[in-house]
Design a protein around this motif. Structure first.
Motif, short mmCIF file in Angstrom:
data_model
loop_
_atom_site.label_atom_id
_atom_site.label_comp_id
_atom_site.label_asym_id
_atom_site.label_seq_id
_atom_site.Cartn_x
_atom_site.Cartn_y
_atom_site.Cartn_z
N CYS A 251 -7.02 -3.54 -0.41
CA CYS A 251 -6.76 -4.92 -0.03
C CYS A 251 -6.28 -4.95 1.42
O CYS A 251 -5.52 -4.07 1.84
CB CYS A 251 -5.71 -5.54 -0.95
N GLU A 252 -6.72 -5.94 2.18
CA GLU A 252 -6.33 -6.09 3.58
C GLU A 252 -5.16 -7.06 3.70
O GLU A 252 -5.15 -8.11 3.05
CB GLU A 252 -7.51 -6.61 4.39
N ILE A 258 -5.26 -1.90 5.90
CA ILE A 258 -5.85 -1.77 4.57
C ILE A 258 -4.87 -1.03 3.67
O ILE A 258 -4.42 0.07 3.99
CB ILE A 258 -7.19 -1.01 4.63
N TRP A 259 -4.57 -1.64 2.53
CA TRP A 259 -3.67 -1.04 1.54
C TRP A 259 -4.51 -0.49 0.41
O TRP A 259 -5.40 -1.17 -0.11
CB TRP A 259 -2.66 -2.07 1.04
N ILE A 260 -4.23 0.75 0.04
CA ILE A 260 -5.06 1.47 -0.92
C ILE A 260 -4.21 1.94 -2.08
O ILE A 260 -3.22 2.65 -1.90
CB ILE A 260 -5.75 2.67 -0.24
N GLY A 261 -4.60 1.54 -3.28
CA GLY A 261 -3.92 2.00 -4.48
C GLY A 261 -4.57 3.27 -5.00
O GLY A 261 -5.79 3.30 -5.22
N THR A 262 -3.78 4.32 -5.18
CA THR A 262 -4.32 5.60 -5.64
C THR A 262 -3.54 6.11 -6.85
O THR A 262 -2.52 5.54 -7.24
CB THR A 262 -4.25 6.68 -4.54
N PHE A 263 -4.03 7.21 -7.39
CA PHE A 263 -3.33 7.88 -8.49
C PHE A 263 -1.96 8.37 -8.05
O PHE A 263 -1.03 8.44 -8.85
CB PHE A 263 -4.18 9.06 -8.97
N ASN A 264 -1.83 8.66 -6.76
CA ASN A 264 -0.57 9.19 -6.23
C ASN A 264 -0.03 8.29 -5.12
O ASN A 264 0.06 8.68 -3.97
CB ASN A 264 -0.77 10.62 -5.69
N GLY A 265 0.30 7.07 -5.47
CA GLY A 265 1.00 6.20 -4.54
C GLY A 265 0.15 5.16 -3.84
O GLY A 265 -1.08 5.13 -3.94
N LEU A 266 0.85 4.29 -3.11
CA LEU A 266 0.25 3.24 -2.31
C LEU A 266 0.12 3.73 -0.87
O LEU A 266 1.08 4.24 -0.29
CB LEU A 266 1.14 1.99 -2.36
N ASN A 267 -1.07 3.60 -0.30
CA ASN A 267 -1.32 4.03 1.07
C ASN A 267 -1.58 2.82 1.97
O ASN A 267 -2.26 1.88 1.56
CB ASN A 267 -2.55 4.94 1.16
N ARG A 268 -1.05 2.88 3.18
CA ARG A 268 -1.41 1.89 4.20
C ARG A 268 -2.24 2.59 5.27
O ARG A 268 -1.81 3.59 5.83
CB ARG A 268 -0.18 1.27 4.83
N TYR A 269 -3.42 2.05 5.53
CA TYR A 269 -4.31 2.64 6.52
C TYR A 269 -4.34 1.76 7.76
O TYR A 269 -4.64 0.56 7.69
CB TYR A 269 -5.72 2.77 5.96
N GLU A 270 -4.00 2.36 8.91
CA GLU A 270 -4.04 1.66 10.18
C GLU A 270 -5.35 1.99 10.87
O GLU A 270 -5.61 3.14 11.23
CB GLU A 270 -2.85 2.09 11.05
N LYS A 271 -6.18 0.98 11.06
CA LYS A 271 -7.49 1.21 11.67
C LYS A 271 -7.38 1.78 13.08
O LYS A 271 -8.19 2.61 13.49
CB LYS A 271 -8.27 -0.10 11.72
N ALA A 272 -6.37 1.34 13.83
CA ALA A 272 -6.24 1.76 15.23
C ALA A 272 -5.98 3.25 15.37
O ALA A 272 -6.50 3.91 16.27
CB ALA A 272 -5.12 0.97 15.91
N THR A 273 -5.17 3.81 14.47
CA THR A 273 -4.80 5.23 14.57
C THR A 273 -5.56 6.12 13.60
O THR A 273 -5.64 7.33 13.80
CB THR A 273 -3.29 5.41 14.31
N GLY A 274 -6.09 5.52 12.54
CA GLY A 274 -6.75 6.32 11.52
C GLY A 274 -5.79 7.06 10.61
O GLY A 274 -6.19 7.94 9.85
N ASN A 275 -4.50 6.68 10.67
CA ASN A 275 -3.49 7.35 9.86
C ASN A 275 -3.17 6.56 8.59
O ASN A 275 -3.23 5.33 8.57
CB ASN A 275 -2.20 7.54 10.67
#
Length: 447
Positions: A251-252, A258-275
């Motif tokens: 979800c954006e 971009i926020w990503i739900g995974t088996f091991n936690g919630l991830n936030r993806y920053e497009k600018a850095t790729g982190n």
């Protein structure tokens, strides 16, 4: 001269926040709040902003105040026909559709009645302009007139099950499968196979029309507008990589992350850095995720993200406030603030924050240790004269804190000895203070 520090206080829901990067305080909805079950498979927000929550034990409606549960009632033909709700979608115009273990149901928000649309094994459900379902290798569209599902397309010779769909602005239908990646069916029924492998869990389109495709074991696929595809996966050598290759949802937020739900936690993806940045459950932090396995994510009209977890109910937060850390009220000094109503603050030379409260006296927060000390009125003891504190001034040279109260006069606290001297109004005494209500303290003649 000592520099003056200006401290800006945000009071949100009677909570105190301190500016600090990358912290999130999650709010929770659990069975204690009326949720029918802890395992949340799907969340949907209707056109009125109502939150619909699908669990293994029924459908839940949350209006911001109360939770109402809908379950199977064998004596009511208009009730939900199956309690395990796997996916929820809708038309934003008064109809929601539920994929259950035993088929698909529709719910009319006006009549508050359920209708069983199809029974039997259905693998996928999706709504955009029309209601789509997937059964094995076949795609069907619901016919509102006949109340039947008409065959739309069959993936010939494919012994697969369809898992999810997405219709992009060019009318390409992206088809996720249970083992053969992603197919793309254009408006002329031409079929291509841009992602050849993977058990696909979800397909999400962001505001720039890029697709984010989750899988069980192949991580996250990013499909750019030019058709380029990048596979983002977990790298044990890189702490800034995706936390798990089992990706369930994306979800954006309003800032384009971009926020990503995974088996091991919630991830936030920053497009600018790729982190990626990871958020997981932490038993020592009440405001963390209730469970690290995140099944679904949706965003409401105010930018709040709602997360469904495998065994922790619903978590929600607004990313715009993530730069703050919340400090809550506690029953003791070890637990937090003594009052939810915060007034003025000042910093001493040791870096401690002195916080005036309404009804809780003065709280001293040691920012290095993360601990509190409360100064409150205690009857019969040398203590603060009143717990409603309106003003504060720090005499750094003499290590004196001057504290003005509402109806308790002026207090002089010797920080080195923790002894109070109280100054009260005395009728007929011109040398006393003129009022026991002290709203401001301005130093004069201090060298």
């Amino acid at each position: 001269m000592r520099k003056t520090t200006f401290l800006f206080l945000f009071i949100l829901g009677f909570a105190l926040f301190r500016a600090q990067g990358q912290n999130i305080t999650f709010n929770h909805l659990t069975t204690d709040d009326g949720l029918s079950q802890f395992s949340v498979n799907s969340i949907y927000i209707d056109g009125q902003g109502i939150i619909w929550i699908g669990t293994r034990e029924g459908l839940n409606r949350y209006n911001g105040n109360d939770i109402l549960s809908f379950k199977l009632n064998k004596n009511d033909p208009n009730s939900l026909f199956s309690n395990t709700v796997l996916r929820i979608t809708g038309d934003k115009k008064g109809k929601i559709y539920l994929l259950c273990t035993d088929g698909v149901a529709g719910f009319d928000l006006e009549t508050q009645k359920f209708e069983t649309l199809i029974q039997g094994n259905v693998d996928a459900i999706y709504y955009k302009e029309k209601l789509y379902i997937g059964k094995k290798n076949e795609i069907y569209i619901f016919n509102e007139g006949t109340k039947n599902f008409d065959l739309y397309y069959r993936l010939a010779g494919k012994n697969i099950a369809l898992s999810c769909f997405h219709l992009d602005p060019q009318k390409n239908l992206w088809i996720g499968t249970s083992g053969e990646g992603v197919y793309r069916l254009d408006k002329d029924r031409n079929l291509t196979h841009p992602i050849p492998k993977g058990n696909i869990t979800s397909i999400y389109e962001d505001s720039s029309e890029e697709l984010w495709i989750g899988s069980w074991e192949e991580g996250l696929y990013r499909v750019k507008q030019d058709g380029g595809i990048r596979n983002l996966k977990h790298d044990s050598r890189n702490p800034n990589s995706l936390s798990s290759d089992f990706v369930r949802s994306c979800c954006e937020d309003n800032s384009g992350n971009i926020w990503i739900g995974t088996f091991n936690g919630l991830n936030r993806y920053e497009k600018a850095t790729g982190n990626f940045r990871l958020y997981t459950t932490n038993e020592n932090r009440p405001g963390s995720l209730t469970h690290s396995s995140v099944w679904c994510i949706v965003k409401d009209g105010q930018g709040t993200l709602w997360l469904g977890t495998y065994f922790g109910g619903v978590n929600y937060f607004n990313p715009e406030y993530e730069i703050y850390t919340r400090y809550k009220v506690g029953q003791t000094e070890k637990e937090g603030l003594s009052s939810p109503i915060i007034g003025r603050m000042i910093e001493d030379k040791a870096g401690n924050l002195w916080i005036c409260t309404e009804g809780g006296g003065v709280n001293v927060y040691d920012r290095k240790k993360g601990t509190y000390r409360w100064y409150r009125h205690e009857e019969g003891k040398n203590s603060l004269s009143h717990n409603n504190v309106k003003a504060i001034y720090y005499d750094e040279k003499n290590e004196i804190m001057w504290i003005g109260t509402h109806l308790g006069g002026l207090n002089k606290l010797d920080i080195r000895t923790s002894r109070f001297t109280i100054y009260r109004m005395k009728a007929g005494d011109p040398s006393s203070i003129p009022s026991d209500i002290v709203r401001d303290i301005v130093p004069t003649g201090i060298s």
